[in-house]
Design a protein around this motif. Sequence first.
Motif, PDB file in Angstrom:
ATOM      1  N   VAL A  78       0.818  -1.208   0.000  1.00 20.83           N
ATOM      2  CA  VAL A  78       0.000   0.000   0.000  1.00 20.83           C
ATOM      3  C   VAL A  78       0.858   1.266   0.000  1.00 20.83           C
ATOM      4  O   VAL A  78       0.631   2.169  -0.791  1.00 20.83           O
ATOM      5  CB  VAL A  78      -0.970   0.016   1.206  1.00 20.83           C
ATOM      6  CG1 VAL A  78      -1.698   1.341   1.289  1.00 20.83           C
ATOM      7  CG2 VAL A  78      -1.959  -1.142   1.098  1.00 20.83           C
ATOM      8  N   GLN A 121       3.444   4.134  -0.516  1.00 21.17           N
ATOM      9  CA  GLN A 121       4.439   4.649  -1.459  1.00 21.17           C
ATOM     10  C   GLN A 121       5.287   5.642  -0.675  1.00 21.17           C
ATOM     11  O   GLN A 121       6.317   5.274  -0.143  1.00 21.17           O
ATOM     12  CB  GLN A 121       3.768   5.261  -2.677  1.00 21.17           C
ATOM     13  CG  GLN A 121       3.255   4.193  -3.606  1.00 21.17           C
ATOM     14  CD  GLN A 121       2.748   4.770  -4.915  1.00 21.17           C
ATOM     15  OE1 GLN A 121       3.080   5.876  -5.327  1.00 21.17           O
ATOM     16  NE2 GLN A 121       1.917   3.993  -5.597  1.00 21.17           N
ATOM     17  N   THR A 154      -3.018   5.613  -3.570  1.00 16.51           N
ATOM     18  CA  THR A 154      -3.020   4.152  -3.414  1.00 16.51           C
ATOM     19  C   THR A 154      -4.375   3.615  -2.947  1.00 16.51           C
ATOM     20  O   THR A 154      -4.443   2.537  -2.363  1.00 16.51           O
ATOM     21  CB  THR A 154      -1.911   3.690  -2.438  1.00 16.51           C
ATOM     22  OG1 THR A 154      -2.190   4.201  -1.133  1.00 16.51           O
ATOM     23  CG2 THR A 154      -0.547   4.135  -2.910  1.00 16.51           C
ATOM     24  N   ARG A 168      -5.229  -0.055  -3.544  1.00 22.34           N
ATOM     25  CA  ARG A 168      -4.446  -0.946  -2.681  1.00 22.34           C
ATOM     26  C   ARG A 168      -4.955  -0.901  -1.242  1.00 22.34           C
ATOM     27  O   ARG A 168      -4.958  -1.922  -0.552  1.00 22.34           O
ATOM     28  CB  ARG A 168      -2.969  -0.541  -2.703  1.00 22.34           C
ATOM     29  CG  ARG A 168      -2.299  -0.750  -4.039  1.00 22.34           C
ATOM     30  CD  ARG A 168      -0.845  -0.365  -3.916  1.00 22.34           C
ATOM     31  NE  ARG A 168      -0.245  -0.145  -5.224  1.00 22.34           N
ATOM     32  CZ  ARG A 168       0.976   0.267  -5.397  1.00 22.34           C
ATOM     33  NH1 ARG A 168       1.758   0.513  -4.370  1.00 22.34           N
ATOM     34  NH2 ARG A 168       1.448   0.453  -6.613  1.00 22.34           N
TER      35      ARG A 168
END
Length: 154
Positions: free
Chosen positions: A94, A96, A136, A139
């Motif tokens: 998940v 970044q 995200t 995710r």
Amino acid sequence: MAASLTINGKTHQLDLPDDVPLLWVLRDAVGLTGTKFGCGVAACGACTVHIDGAAVRSCQVALGDVWGDVTTIEGVGTPDNLAVIQQAWVVHQVAQCGYCQSGQIMQAAALLSETPDPSDDEIDEAMAGNLCRCGTYPRIRAAIRSAADKMKEA
């Protein structure tokens, strides 16, 4: 003002004014820096913690208004024993930049404690107040679904 606050199961005696935001109590007075400052107006969710299991924006809760035990990201799991939701975050890659992730995880954990098998709409609604500049969101939703499935197995 003297205040007693239970954070992650440990009682802290604090000599701070009642109007100090919980976010700064956690970060500056207690040294728990996993809770992040994002916007300061409860619009981004980076500062999400739990008070008695409810997800709250710690930038908007004054020390004098804390009504119960506080749980921060540091109280959810440990590096050697990640919580189910944290494990799902890793599996689904998940994070970044990672800045919003502690708030995202705290919001997701509160959702799963209230709604053990959330629909995609329920996930989207619960997570709507938590912003991720990296985008995200798919995710995040996948990780929450995965954690919900794993929690059903237990």
